[in-house]
Scaffold this motif. Structure first.
Motif, PDB file in Angstrom:
ATOM      1  N   GLU A   1       0.696  -1.321   0.158  1.00 31.88           N
ATOM      2  CA  GLU A   1      -0.050   0.037  -0.043  1.00 31.88           C
ATOM      3  C   GLU A   1       0.701   1.311  -0.132  1.00 31.88           C
ATOM      4  N   HIS A   2       1.926   1.233   0.818  1.00 29.66           N
ATOM      5  CA  HIS A   2       2.562   2.405   0.841  1.00 29.66           C
ATOM      6  C   HIS A   2       3.436   2.893  -0.437  1.00 29.66           C
TER       7      HIS A   2
ATOM      8  N   THR B   1       2.889   5.124   9.771  1.00 24.27           N
ATOM      9  CA  THR B   1       1.551   3.922  10.177  1.00 24.27           C
ATOM     10  C   THR B   1       1.601   4.216  11.718  1.00 24.27           C
TER      11      THR B   1
ATOM     12  N   HIS C   1      -1.971   9.958   7.538  1.00 24.39           N
ATOM     13  CA  HIS C   1      -1.566   8.655   7.103  1.00 24.39           C
ATOM     14  C   HIS C   1      -2.837   7.734   6.689  1.00 24.39           C
TER      15      HIS C   1
ATOM     16  N   ASP D   1      -3.014   5.940   3.059  1.00 21.41           N
ATOM     17  CA  ASP D   1      -3.400   4.729   2.759  1.00 21.41           C
ATOM     18  C   ASP D   1      -4.591   4.495   1.713  1.00 21.41           C
TER      19      ASP D   1
HETATM   20 ZN   LIG Z   1      -0.781   2.523   6.062  1.00 19.47          ZN
END
Ligand SMILES: [Zn+2]
Length: 297
Positions: free
Chosen positions: A78-79, A189, A236, A240
């Motif tokens: 995801e990042h 995160t 964050h 995401d």
């Molecule tokens: Zn994340």
């Protein structure tokens, strides 16, 4: 807004450990031709299988976004995917020598910084956009995520945690390379100490540490340096969200409003989009017209 496809100007290498596996991994982002999209290749497996970074390849989202194809998987994408979307990288081949991507510092900044250092090149093919035509909303209890037509790409997110250092946070970002780099990419995160202990006991979060996660206990932040932004948590969540919607496989023209959403809920909106084809179309936005003659005087 970039109207032509882009790829990295030269290869980018990042090394680190997988947050769940704790395994060392090297990732190399290589330039790729127009209309290639983002594809992962597992160089540690026989025949080096390729896995396209597309929503239909998602096999799991419980702890991290996992993509799979023909028995090969790549996890915690995801990042890096948020980085490609935020930095407007349309085409890249991502070589990895383990199943889980490196967590780096828990944000997308190390990836975005590495990409910006080598730079991107514009390619001859136009970017095809995923254009929202009608609103689509999903809601459950007090969570919701909605998408609306818009001339750009905007995300508004709200989070609510019963914790004195988080509470309610809201933020709206017009997603472009500048806002991504400055306002979003550095947000890390986060997690709560009791969850982290639980994950460790179950053989997960083996690579998790204060170097790659903002960890909160009942009333404080355990990381020595504190937060990077007062509202790092909602930033964050936006990061995401950018990663989740990057799995459309093309840049988005739409406005997302997410309230207490997460990977699972975002994926449900993506599913709903694919099931409601009247809500969107794909196409090429108009090229800016040369200024009218009268304006030249
Ligand atoms: Zn994340």
């Amino acid at each position: 807004m970039y109207l032509f496809q882009r790829t990295v100007a030269s290869p980018v290498t990042c090394t680190g450990v997988g947050v769940h596996s704790g395994k060392p991994v090297t990732l190399v982002v290589k330039p790729a031709p127009p209309n290639h999209g983002i594809k992962f290749v597992r160089t540690d497996l026989r025949d080096a299988p390729r896995i396209p970074a597309l929503f239909r390849m998602v096999t799991d989202t419980s702890l991290a976004t996992v993509l799979g194809s023909n028995g090969a998987i790549v996890s915690t994408v995801e990042h890096l995917m948020a980085c490609f979307s935020g930095m407007a990288v349309d085409n890249a081949l991502v070589e990895v020598d383990a199943y889980e991507l490196p967590i780096m510092d828990g944000s997308a900044f190390p990836f975005a910084d590495a990409v910006s250092r080598v730079g991107c090149v514009e390619q001859e093919a136009r970017r095809c956009f995923f254009i929202i035509k009608k609103p689509l909303e999903i809601e459950e209890d007090d969570r919701s995520v909605s998408i609306y037509p818009a001339s750009g790409y905007t995300i508004s997110a709200t989070i609510e945690y019963d914790h004195p250092l988080i509470g309610t946070q809201s933020r709206t970002v017009e997603v472009n390379t500048e806002t991504f780099m400055n306002d979003i990419s550095k947000a890390r995160t986060f997690g709560f100490y009791h969850e982290y202990e639980y994950l460790k006991q179950h053989g997960l979060a083996r690579g998790g540490s204060l170097d790659n996660t903002v960890v909160l206990d009942g009333s404080s932040i355990l990381n020595e340096g504190g937060l990077r932004f007062d509202d790092e948590f909602v930033r964050h969540k936006i990061l995401d969200c950018i990663g989740d919607f990057s799995l459309l496989g093309m840049p988005l023209l739409g406005r997302i409003v997410a309230c207490k959403s997460g990977h699972l809920f975002n994926h449900r909106l993506l599913e709903a989009l694919f099931a409601n084809k009247e809500c969107w179309e794909t196409g090429f936005p108009e090229l800016p017209q040369p200024a009218a003659k009268a304006l030249a005087f």
